[in-house]
Design a protein around this motif. Structure first.
Motif, PDB file in Angstrom:
ATOM      1  N   MET A   1       0.843  -1.190   0.000  1.00  0.00           N
ATOM      2  CA  MET A   1       0.000   0.000   0.000  1.00  0.00           C
ATOM      3  C   MET A   1       0.873   1.232   0.000  1.00  0.00           C
ATOM      4  O   MET A   1       1.628   1.465   0.932  1.00  0.00           O
ATOM      5  N   GLN A   2       0.845   2.052  -1.004  1.00  0.00           N
ATOM      6  CA  GLN A   2       1.650   3.256  -1.107  1.00  0.00           C
ATOM      7  C   GLN A   2       0.769   4.489  -0.873  1.00  0.00           C
ATOM      8  O   GLN A   2      -0.336   4.584  -1.386  1.00  0.00           O
ATOM      9  N   GLN A   3       1.284   5.423  -0.062  1.00  0.00           N
ATOM     10  CA  GLN A   3       0.562   6.654   0.173  1.00  0.00           C
ATOM     11  C   GLN A   3       0.773   7.603  -1.004  1.00  0.00           C
ATOM     12  O   GLN A   3       1.846   7.643  -1.603  1.00  0.00           O
ATOM     13  N   THR A   4      -0.235   8.348  -1.296  1.00  0.00           N
ATOM     14  CA  THR A   4      -0.156   9.245  -2.450  1.00  0.00           C
ATOM     15  C   THR A   4       0.084  10.690  -2.045  1.00  0.00           C
ATOM     16  O   THR A   4       0.279  11.541  -2.896  1.00  0.00           O
ATOM     17  N   SER A   5       0.063  10.987  -0.768  1.00  0.00           N
ATOM     18  CA  SER A   5       0.316  12.350  -0.300  1.00  0.00           C
ATOM     19  C   SER A   5       1.117  12.278   0.985  1.00  0.00           C
ATOM     20  O   SER A   5       1.228  11.234   1.617  1.00  0.00           O
ATOM     21  N   ARG A   6       1.659  13.428   1.365  1.00  0.00           N
ATOM     22  CA  ARG A   6       2.456  13.463   2.589  1.00  0.00           C
ATOM     23  C   ARG A   6       1.568  13.286   3.812  1.00  0.00           C
ATOM     24  O   ARG A   6       0.507  13.921   3.917  1.00  0.00           O
ATOM     25  N   PRO A   7       1.972  12.444   4.750  1.00  0.00           N
ATOM     26  CA  PRO A   7       1.183  12.259   5.968  1.00  0.00           C
ATOM     27  C   PRO A   7       1.212  13.521   6.829  1.00  0.00           C
ATOM     28  O   PRO A   7       2.138  14.337   6.746  1.00  0.00           O
ATOM     29  N   THR A   8       0.200  13.681   7.656  1.00  0.00           N
ATOM     30  CA  THR A   8       0.045  14.875   8.477  1.00  0.00           C
ATOM     31  C   THR A   8       0.474  14.602   9.911  1.00  0.00           C
ATOM     32  O   THR A   8       0.457  13.465  10.388  1.00  0.00           O
ATOM     33  N   ALA A   9       0.828  15.686  10.599  1.00  0.00           N
ATOM     34  CA  ALA A   9       1.276  15.558  11.987  1.00  0.00           C
ATOM     35  C   ALA A   9       0.784  16.720  12.819  1.00  0.00           C
ATOM     36  O   ALA A   9       0.653  17.847  12.329  1.00  0.00           O
ATOM     37  N   SER A  60      -7.918  23.647  26.908  1.00  0.00           N
ATOM     38  CA  SER A  60      -8.790  23.552  25.737  1.00  0.00           C
ATOM     39  C   SER A  60      -9.001  24.895  25.059  1.00  0.00           C
ATOM     40  O   SER A  60      -9.453  24.954  23.912  1.00  0.00           O
ATOM     41  N   ALA A  61      -8.663  25.985  25.749  1.00  0.00           N
ATOM     42  CA  ALA A  61      -8.762  27.298  25.122  1.00  0.00           C
ATOM     43  C   ALA A  61      -7.605  27.540  24.156  1.00  0.00           C
ATOM     44  O   ALA A  61      -7.682  28.429  23.307  1.00  0.00           O
ATOM     45  N   VAL A  62      -6.526  26.766  24.292  1.00  0.00           N
ATOM     46  CA  VAL A  62      -5.358  26.913  23.411  1.00  0.00           C
ATOM     47  C   VAL A  62      -5.556  26.106  22.132  1.00  0.00           C
ATOM     48  O   VAL A  62      -5.280  26.567  21.034  1.00  0.00           O
ATOM     49  N   TRP A  63      -6.019  24.864  22.282  1.00  0.00           N
ATOM     50  CA  TRP A  63      -6.338  24.027  21.123  1.00  0.00           C
ATOM     51  C   TRP A  63      -7.269  22.917  21.584  1.00  0.00           C
ATOM     52  O   TRP A  63      -7.338  22.595  22.768  1.00  0.00           O
ATOM     53  N   ARG A  64      -7.986  22.321  20.638  1.00  0.00           N
ATOM     54  CA  ARG A  64      -8.888  21.211  20.956  1.00  0.00           C
ATOM     55  C   ARG A  64      -8.431  19.980  20.181  1.00  0.00           C
ATOM     56  O   ARG A  64      -8.537  19.941  18.945  1.00  0.00           O
ATOM     57  N   PRO A  65      -7.919  18.969  20.883  1.00  0.00           N
ATOM     58  CA  PRO A  65      -7.442  17.762  20.195  1.00  0.00           C
ATOM     59  C   PRO A  65      -8.475  17.139  19.265  1.00  0.00           C
ATOM     60  O   PRO A  65      -8.119  16.622  18.202  1.00  0.00           O
ATOM     61  N   ILE A  66      -9.744  17.213  19.637  1.00  0.00           N
ATOM     62  CA  ILE A  66     -10.783  16.592  18.815  1.00  0.00           C
ATOM     63  C   ILE A  66     -10.831  17.197  17.415  1.00  0.00           C
ATOM     64  O   ILE A  66     -11.221  16.541  16.446  1.00  0.00           O
ATOM     65  N   ASP A  67     -10.393  18.462  17.285  1.00  0.00           N
ATOM     66  CA  ASP A  67     -10.400  19.115  15.977  1.00  0.00           C
ATOM     67  C   ASP A  67      -9.378  18.502  15.016  1.00  0.00           C
ATOM     68  O   ASP A  67      -9.424  18.769  13.810  1.00  0.00           O
ATOM     69  N   TYR A  68      -8.470  17.694  15.548  1.00  0.00           N
ATOM     70  CA  TYR A  68      -7.410  17.105  14.725  1.00  0.00           C
ATOM     71  C   TYR A  68      -7.505  15.575  14.696  1.00  0.00           C
ATOM     72  O   TYR A  68      -6.529  14.889  14.413  1.00  0.00           O
ATOM     73  N   ALA A  69      -8.701  15.077  14.964  1.00  0.00           N
ATOM     74  CA  ALA A  69      -8.921  13.633  14.941  1.00  0.00           C
ATOM     75  C   ALA A  69      -8.604  13.071  13.557  1.00  0.00           C
ATOM     76  O   ALA A  69      -8.986  13.650  12.534  1.00  0.00           O
ATOM     77  N   GLY A  70      -7.895  11.957  13.531  1.00  0.00           N
ATOM     78  CA  GLY A  70      -7.565  11.305  12.279  1.00  0.00           C
ATOM     79  C   GLY A  70      -6.245  11.710  11.682  1.00  0.00           C
ATOM     80  O   GLY A  70      -5.870  11.228  10.606  1.00  0.00           O
ATOM     81  N   VAL A  71      -5.477  12.602  12.379  1.00  0.00           N
ATOM     82  CA  VAL A  71      -4.166  12.974  11.872  1.00  0.00           C
ATOM     83  C   VAL A  71      -3.286  11.721  11.840  1.00  0.00           C
ATOM     84  O   VAL A  71      -3.482  10.783  12.613  1.00  0.00           O
ATOM     85  N   ASP A  72      -2.327  11.683  10.946  1.00  0.00           N
ATOM     86  CA  ASP A  72      -1.488  10.484  10.829  1.00  0.00           C
ATOM     87  C   ASP A  72      -0.556  10.287  12.016  1.00  0.00           C
ATOM     88  O   ASP A  72      -0.349   9.160  12.466  1.00  0.00           O
ATOM     89  N   LEU A  73       0.011  11.379  12.530  1.00  0.00           N
ATOM     90  CA  LEU A  73       1.005  11.266  13.600  1.00  0.00           C
ATOM     91  C   LEU A  73       0.756  12.313  14.670  1.00  0.00           C
ATOM     92  O   LEU A  73       0.616  13.500  14.365  1.00  0.00           O
ATOM     93  N   LEU A  74       0.701  11.868  15.911  1.00  0.00           N
ATOM     94  CA  LEU A  74       0.705  12.760  17.065  1.00  0.00           C
ATOM     95  C   LEU A  74       2.095  12.639  17.684  1.00  0.00           C
ATOM     96  O   LEU A  74       2.506  11.541  18.076  1.00  0.00           O
ATOM     97  N   ALA A  75       2.823  13.748  17.745  1.00  0.00           N
ATOM     98  CA  ALA A  75       4.212  13.709  18.200  1.00  0.00           C
ATOM     99  C   ALA A  75       4.438  14.765  19.266  1.00  0.00           C
ATOM    100  O   ALA A  75       3.668  15.715  19.404  1.00  0.00           O
ATOM    101  N   GLY A  76       5.504  14.598  20.018  1.00  0.00           N
ATOM    102  CA  GLY A  76       5.833  15.608  21.008  1.00  0.00           C
ATOM    103  C   GLY A  76       7.076  15.285  21.799  1.00  0.00           C
ATOM    104  O   GLY A  76       7.486  14.127  21.904  1.00  0.00           O
ATOM    105  N   GLY A  77       7.659  16.328  22.347  1.00  0.00           N
ATOM    106  CA  GLY A  77       8.773  16.191  23.274  1.00  0.00           C
ATOM    107  C   GLY A  77       8.349  16.776  24.605  1.00  0.00           C
ATOM    108  O   GLY A  77       8.717  17.898  24.943  1.00  0.00           O
ATOM    109  N   VAL A  78       7.534  16.029  25.334  1.00  0.00           N
ATOM    110  CA  VAL A  78       6.975  16.544  26.587  1.00  0.00           C
ATOM    111  C   VAL A  78       8.087  16.834  27.586  1.00  0.00           C
ATOM    112  O   VAL A  78       9.182  16.281  27.491  1.00  0.00           O
ATOM    113  N   PRO A  79       7.838  17.720  28.569  1.00  0.00           N
ATOM    114  CA  PRO A  79       8.902  18.171  29.472  1.00  0.00           C
ATOM    115  C   PRO A  79       9.723  17.039  30.090  1.00  0.00           C
ATOM    116  O   PRO A  79       9.181  16.009  30.507  1.00  0.00           O
TER     117      PRO A  79
END
Length: 419
Positions: A1-9, A60-79
């Motif tokens: 299975m080959q992806q046809t577009s760049r994955p989102t993060a 939740s006033a800064v951002w709402r995770p639910i608004d980004y449901a289905g993104v390919d990658l959730l990444a982070g460098g938590v403290p």
């Protein structure tokens, strides 16, 4: 299975964008980055053009995770301070701990992959129960997770900089994931920044390059509470001195043509040199915002772009189902906590004697030690009778999003002290 577009993060606790840059190089497009520090967020905006939300990532006033449901990658460098050996290793009791909270967002965002990185301290026995809870929670959410301790020096970065990395995917994707392989050769400090040391025509630069013939210690960015524009504590400075680098500060410019020979006076790093040692290049055209101390802190706290790139390529290949599938990864025993698992599975009081029997190849003293470590991150209930002492695993003490958690109160009252 080959992806046809760049994955989102989506990236949380993005800092100045070391991981953002590495993942971009690996083919990911960020739809959002979230960062607490306004200056680091400015660096991200002016260097990438991506959308950056500024503020507490758990607000939740800064951002709402639910608004980004289905993104390919959730990444982070938590403290890192909650797990750092240089700190007190408070884990879930540290007001900056966001690791468990980040894992909890998987239930909302439902990404195809999760990437979280932290310091080597998270791999210590002290946090075996914490790690096990992370793995169990991700398993409940339908993800296969694995940890790996990676050395930045194995991926073209002239620092040791060990990072403990968590990657989680659903089973059908995890079957294609393989950790990136180290480079065959490590790069030295002299090779990496020799041209920057020579910018002003320093006549002794070749001798300095020969003296700086090894991999440097980890650059220490510090925090708003501790640390400034120098290369870290005494031990780190001593390590840099062995490579003919003065770690007591950051220079404003490279050595002048007639500057002393490095055997007489070690040169100091500049901001561009620190960025190069962390894995940024001139081609990236990164514009670090703020004053020198802030810029150095942003660089020193970053995840090296080349390491993020290597992991990003591995994740992207797995999401595209490249190569031959394999059995889903099996965790090594030292990354699991058998006492935690025994108590979690039992769901009731378990006597010390029974725990020792359930946890093979161990002793009573070892079990008691693990129980003491568990009690730092979990409510461990104890019941004492004339015949035995029994234990039951209670709730997790860490922050997973509870509005009433002490972490929120601390952040509200001491916002300027948290970084």
């Amino acid at each position: 299975m080959q992806q046809t577009s760049r994955p989102t993060a989506v990236e949380i606790c993005a800092g100045a964008g070391g991981q953002v840059l590495g993942l971009h190089r690996a083919g990911f497009d960020h739809v959002l980055a979230v960062e607490l520090d306004a200056t680091a967020a400015q660096t991200l905006r002016q260097s990438t053009g991506i959308e950056v939300a500024v503020g507490d990532v758990a607000d939740s006033a800064v951002w709402r995770p639910i608004d980004y449901a289905g993104v390919d990658l959730l990444a982070g460098g938590v403290p890192c301070p909650p797990f750092s050996v240089a700190g007190r290793q408070l884990g879930s009791s540290d007001e900056r701990d966001l690791f468990a909270w980040a894992v909890e967002q998987v239930a909302i965002v439902k990404p195809r992959a999760l990437l979280l990185e932290n310091v080597r301290g998270l791999a210590a026995p002290r946090f075996s129960g914490y790690r096990q809870r992370v793995l169990d929670r991700l398993a409940q959410l339908g993800y296969v997770a694995n940890w790996r301790l990676l050395q930045a020096a194995d991926f073209g970065v002239a620092q040791l900089r060990p990072r403990f990395v968590l990657v989680a995917m659903r089973p059908d994707d995890a079957a294609y994931f393989r950790w990136p392989q180290p480079h065959a050769r490590r790069t030295t400090v002299g090779e990496t920044i020799g041209d920057l040391m020579a910018e002003n025509g320093w006549k002794h630069v070749d001798d300095w390059v020969a003296m700086a013939n090894g991999v440097g210690p980890t650059l220490v960015g510090g925090s708003k509470k501790h640390g400034g524009a120098d290369l870290g504590p005494t031990r780190a400075k001593a390590g840099w001195a062995k490579l003919a680098v003065d770690g007591h500060g950051i220079a404003n410019a490279s050595p002048e043509m007639n500057a002393l020979h490095p055997s007489a006076r070690y040169p100091r790093l500049t901001i561009p040199m620190a960025a190069r040692l962390q894995g940024w290049t001139e081609k990236d055209k990164w514009q670090f915002a703020g004053r020198k101390t802030s810029q150095y802190r942003q660089i020193g706290n970053a995840f090296p772009p080349p390491v993020a790139e290597a992991i990003g390529h591995a994740i992207r290949a797995a999401l595209a189902h490249e190569g031959v599938p394999h059995e889903v990864p099996q965790l090594s025993a030292d990354l699991q906590d058998p006492v935690y698992r025994a108590l979690a599975t039992a769901g009731e009081y378990v006597s010390l004697e029974r725990l020792v029997r359930m946890v093979t190849e161990t002793t009573t003293a070892t079990v008691e030690q693990r129980l003491a470590m568990l009690a730092q991150d979990f409510a461990v209930e104890v019941k004492v009778t004339e015949r035995s002492t029994s234990y039951k695993l209670g709730g997790f003490k860490g922050f997973t999003g509870q509005p009433e958690h002490l972490r929120n109160h601390f952040l509200k009252n001491h916002r300027s002290r948290v970084s």
